[in-house]
Design a protein around this motif. Structure first.
Motif, PDB file in Angstrom:
ATOM      1  N   GLN A 136      -2.153  33.673  69.086  1.00 52.99           N
ATOM      2  CA  GLN A 136      -3.244  32.893  68.501  1.00 52.99           C
ATOM      3  C   GLN A 136      -2.685  31.685  67.754  1.00 52.99           C
ATOM      4  OE1 GLN A 136      -6.848  33.568  68.528  1.00 52.99           O
ATOM      5  NE2 GLN A 136      -6.638  31.429  67.944  1.00 52.99           N
ATOM      6  N   GLU A 137      -3.060  30.502  68.203  1.00 56.79           N
ATOM      7  CA  GLU A 137      -2.576  29.263  67.583  1.00 56.79           C
ATOM      8  C   GLU A 137      -3.591  28.748  66.562  1.00 56.79           C
ATOM      9  OE1 GLU A 137       0.204  27.497  67.893  1.00 56.79           O
ATOM     10  OE2 GLU A 137       1.145  28.850  69.352  1.00 56.79           O
ATOM     11  N   VAL A 138      -3.088  28.384  65.409  1.00 55.56           N
ATOM     12  CA  VAL A 138      -3.910  27.719  64.390  1.00 55.56           C
ATOM     13  C   VAL A 138      -3.556  26.239  64.447  1.00 55.56           C
ATOM     14  CG1 VAL A 138      -4.536  27.594  61.966  1.00 55.56           C
ATOM     15  CG2 VAL A 138      -3.882  29.803  62.963  1.00 55.56           C
ATOM     16  N   ASN A 139      -4.511  25.439  64.885  1.00 53.30           N
ATOM     17  CA  ASN A 139      -4.239  24.009  65.089  1.00 53.30           C
ATOM     18  C   ASN A 139      -5.358  23.205  64.423  1.00 53.30           C
ATOM     19  OD1 ASN A 139      -3.413  21.525  65.928  1.00 53.30           O
ATOM     20  ND2 ASN A 139      -3.821  21.856  68.105  1.00 53.30           N
ATOM     21  N   GLY A 140      -5.114  22.846  63.177  1.00 54.49           N
ATOM     22  CA  GLY A 140      -6.118  22.099  62.439  1.00 54.49           C
ATOM     23  C   GLY A 140      -5.907  22.227  60.947  1.00 54.49           C
ATOM     24  N   ILE A 170      -5.587  28.267  51.921  1.00 54.24           N
ATOM     25  CA  ILE A 170      -6.705  28.966  52.581  1.00 54.24           C
ATOM     26  C   ILE A 170      -7.620  29.622  51.554  1.00 54.24           C
ATOM     27  CG2 ILE A 170      -7.274  30.885  54.117  1.00 54.24           C
ATOM     28  CD1 ILE A 170      -4.684  30.222  55.661  1.00 54.24           C
ATOM     29  N   GLU A 171      -7.023  30.245  50.544  1.00 58.59           N
ATOM     30  CA  GLU A 171      -7.832  30.877  49.500  1.00 58.59           C
ATOM     31  C   GLU A 171      -8.661  29.819  48.767  1.00 58.59           C
ATOM     32  OE1 GLU A 171      -5.174  33.051  47.016  1.00 58.59           O
ATOM     33  OE2 GLU A 171      -4.473  34.339  48.660  1.00 58.59           O
ATOM     34  N   ASP A 172      -8.054  28.652  48.514  1.00 58.40           N
ATOM     35  CA  ASP A 172      -8.788  27.577  47.861  1.00 58.40           C
ATOM     36  C   ASP A 172      -9.934  27.076  48.744  1.00 58.40           C
ATOM     37  OD1 ASP A 172      -9.002  25.487  45.695  1.00 58.40           O
ATOM     38  OD2 ASP A 172      -8.602  24.180  47.417  1.00 58.40           O
ATOM     39  N   THR A 173      -9.689  26.991  50.043  1.00 60.70           N
ATOM     40  CA  THR A 173     -10.729  26.559  50.984  1.00 60.70           C
ATOM     41  C   THR A 173     -11.925  27.500  50.953  1.00 60.70           C
ATOM     42  OG1 THR A 173      -9.127  25.500  52.454  1.00 60.70           O
ATOM     43  CG2 THR A 173     -11.236  26.151  53.421  1.00 60.70           C
ATOM     44  N   PHE A 174     -11.661  28.806  50.935  1.00 61.95           N
ATOM     45  CA  PHE A 174     -12.767  29.773  50.937  1.00 61.95           C
ATOM     46  C   PHE A 174     -13.482  29.828  49.590  1.00 61.95           C
ATOM     47  CE2 PHE A 174     -11.081  31.097  54.941  1.00 61.95           C
ATOM     48  CZ  PHE A 174     -12.149  31.720  55.596  1.00 61.95           C
ATOM     49  N   ARG A 175     -12.759  29.465  48.518  1.00 62.93           N
ATOM     50  CA  ARG A 175     -13.449  29.376  47.221  1.00 62.93           C
ATOM     51  C   ARG A 175     -14.402  28.187  47.196  1.00 62.93           C
ATOM     52  NH1 ARG A 175      -8.503  31.331  44.918  1.00 62.93           N
ATOM     53  NH2 ARG A 175      -7.692  29.199  44.713  1.00 62.93           N
ATOM     54  N   LYS A 179     -16.471  23.229  55.260  1.00 58.96           N
ATOM     55  CA  LYS A 179     -16.642  23.445  56.698  1.00 58.96           C
ATOM     56  C   LYS A 179     -15.414  24.084  57.345  1.00 58.96           C
ATOM     57  CE  LYS A 179     -19.954  19.683  57.372  1.00 58.96           C
ATOM     58  NZ  LYS A 179     -20.234  18.417  58.101  1.00 58.96           N
ATOM     59  N   THR A 180     -14.268  23.906  56.720  1.00 59.05           N
ATOM     60  CA  THR A 180     -13.044  24.489  57.281  1.00 59.05           C
ATOM     61  C   THR A 180     -13.121  26.012  57.334  1.00 59.05           C
ATOM     62  OG1 THR A 180     -11.834  22.622  56.308  1.00 59.05           O
ATOM     63  CG2 THR A 180     -10.524  24.479  57.108  1.00 59.05           C
ATOM     64  N   CYS A 181     -13.959  26.600  56.485  1.00 60.36           N
ATOM     65  CA  CYS A 181     -14.096  28.059  56.453  1.00 60.36           C
ATOM     66  C   CYS A 181     -14.549  28.607  57.804  1.00 60.36           C
ATOM     67  CB  CYS A 181     -15.088  28.477  55.370  1.00 60.36           C
ATOM     68  SG  CYS A 181     -14.527  28.179  53.689  1.00 60.36           S
ATOM     69  N   GLU A 182     -15.454  27.882  58.457  1.00 58.28           N
ATOM     70  CA  GLU A 182     -15.954  28.351  59.746  1.00 58.28           C
ATOM     71  C   GLU A 182     -14.829  28.406  60.786  1.00 58.28           C
ATOM     72  OE1 GLU A 182     -19.195  25.936  60.950  1.00 58.28           O
ATOM     73  OE2 GLU A 182     -20.389  26.330  59.142  1.00 58.28           O
ATOM     74  N   TYR A 183     -14.010  27.373  60.785  1.00 59.04           N
ATOM     75  CA  TYR A 183     -12.894  27.335  61.740  1.00 59.04           C
ATOM     76  C   TYR A 183     -11.907  28.472  61.453  1.00 59.04           C
ATOM     77  CZ  TYR A 183      -8.413  25.869  63.695  1.00 59.04           C
ATOM     78  OH  TYR A 183      -7.225  25.841  64.355  1.00 59.04           O
ATOM     79  N   ALA A 186     -13.223  31.946  62.407  1.00 57.99           N
ATOM     80  CA  ALA A 186     -13.112  32.177  63.848  1.00 57.99           C
ATOM     81  C   ALA A 186     -11.680  32.546  64.241  1.00 57.99           C
ATOM     82  CB  ALA A 186     -13.570  30.932  64.608  1.00 57.99           C
ATOM     83  N   MET A 187     -10.696  31.944  63.542  1.00 50.06           N
ATOM     84  CA  MET A 187      -9.304  32.256  63.823  1.00 50.06           C
ATOM     85  C   MET A 187      -8.937  33.677  63.374  1.00 50.06           C
ATOM     86  SD  MET A 187      -7.698  29.677  65.282  1.00 50.06           S
ATOM     87  CE  MET A 187      -9.219  29.584  66.251  1.00 50.06           C
ATOM     88  N   PHE A 188      -9.559  34.128  62.279  1.00 51.05           N
ATOM     89  CA  PHE A 188      -9.164  35.392  61.653  1.00 51.05           C
ATOM     90  C   PHE A 188      -9.980  36.603  62.119  1.00 51.05           C
ATOM     91  CE2 PHE A 188      -7.786  32.753  57.745  1.00 51.05           C
ATOM     92  CZ  PHE A 188      -6.551  32.522  58.312  1.00 51.05           C
TER      93      PHE A 188
END
Length: 268
Positions: A136-140, A170-175, A179-183, A186-188
């Motif tokens: 699984q590649e994380v690209n973004g 990532i933790e800061d993004t989810f706090r 919109k990055t949370c949706e991407y 989907a990766m996780f």
């Protein structure tokens, strides 16, 4: 050793019983011989007599010997019955002991077989996990740095799970719930499902082996991913508790009382 002593004691007891039985037979023979000797001593030198006299002689001997022989016979029958009952009881006890031993061996064999099945299941899930996070590649973008610029990565999911700096973004993004949370979700999502399946199999394995070192070996394989996915709310606390080793479990309990935006201490 216990069985050997038991058999030895049984042989000794049997020898004692046989000796006592022989003594009773000797007693009966002695009484009969004594009666004959007494009769010959008392009436020695006299004519043998007519048949009536021989009949009286037989009655004399029978009157003395028959009660003794009858008593000895009764005693021997009683002893034989006691020995038979004792042997039957010993045989039954040995059979019950063997049955219990076989049952324990069967339970142990079944337990070991079940543990091996669950372990193969764990290994299968772990192999699927390793294959997934490598492919699984994380690209973004995974977050925003201190200057407000997006932090972009192009790497396998395994690298994201192993890099604690990425965890912070990532933790800061989810706090912030941008919109990055949706991407990222989907990766996780596939990783979350695998961890939940892994946690269920691990609980089964823990019930069977009851060996903390063995179960913690598997927990350490996924502990960093489990921590990250729990912190961002994708992995349930219940599943995370099943995947956490003792030191991390204690750290999570400690962090639960701290502020939500306070950086968590990283333990491995």
């Amino acid at each position: 050793m216990q069985k050997l002593l038991h058999k030895l004691a049984a042989k000794v007891n049997q020898s004692v019983v046989n000796a006592k039985d022989a003594n009773l037979v000797y007693l009966a023979i002695f009484v009969a011989a004594s009666a004959i000797v007494a009769y010959m001593t008392r009436f020695a030198g006299r004519p043998l007599g007519d048949p009536d006299s021989w009949g009286q002689f037989g009655d004399f001997i029978g009157g003395i010997v028959n009660p003794v022989v009858g008593l000895v016979t009764v005693i021997l029958v009683v002893r034989t019955l006691n020995v038979t009952r004792s042997e039957a009881r010993n045989t039954r006890n040995e059979m019950e002991a063997q049955t219990r031993s076989l049952e324990k061996q069967f339970e142990l064999s079944a337990r070991e077989s079940y543990a091996a099945d669950v372990r193969r299941k764990l290994e299968g899930i772990l192999n699927t996990w390793n294959s997934h996070i490598e492919r699984q590649e994380v690209n973004g973008a995974i977050g925003i740095d201190a200057h407000g610029q997006p932090v972009k990565v192009n790497c396998p999911l395994s690298t994201v799970f192993e890099n604690f700096i990425y965890h912070h973004y990532i933790e800061d993004t989810f706090r912030r719930k941008d919109k990055t949370c949706e991407y990222l979700t989907a990766m996780f999502i596939r990783a979350v499902h695998l961890l939940e399946e892994f946690e269920n199999a691990l609980l089964e394995y823990s019930d069977v082996v009851e060996n903390k070192n063995l179960t913690d070996y598997y927990r350490r394989r996924v502990v960093r991913a489990s921590r990250l996915l729990t912190e961002i709310g994708l992995l349930s606390e219940e599943a995370a508790a099943g995947l956490a080793i003792d030191t991390i479990r204690a750290a999570r309990q400690k962090r639960s009382g701290s502020k939500a935006d306070q950086p968590a201490e990283i333990l491995d």
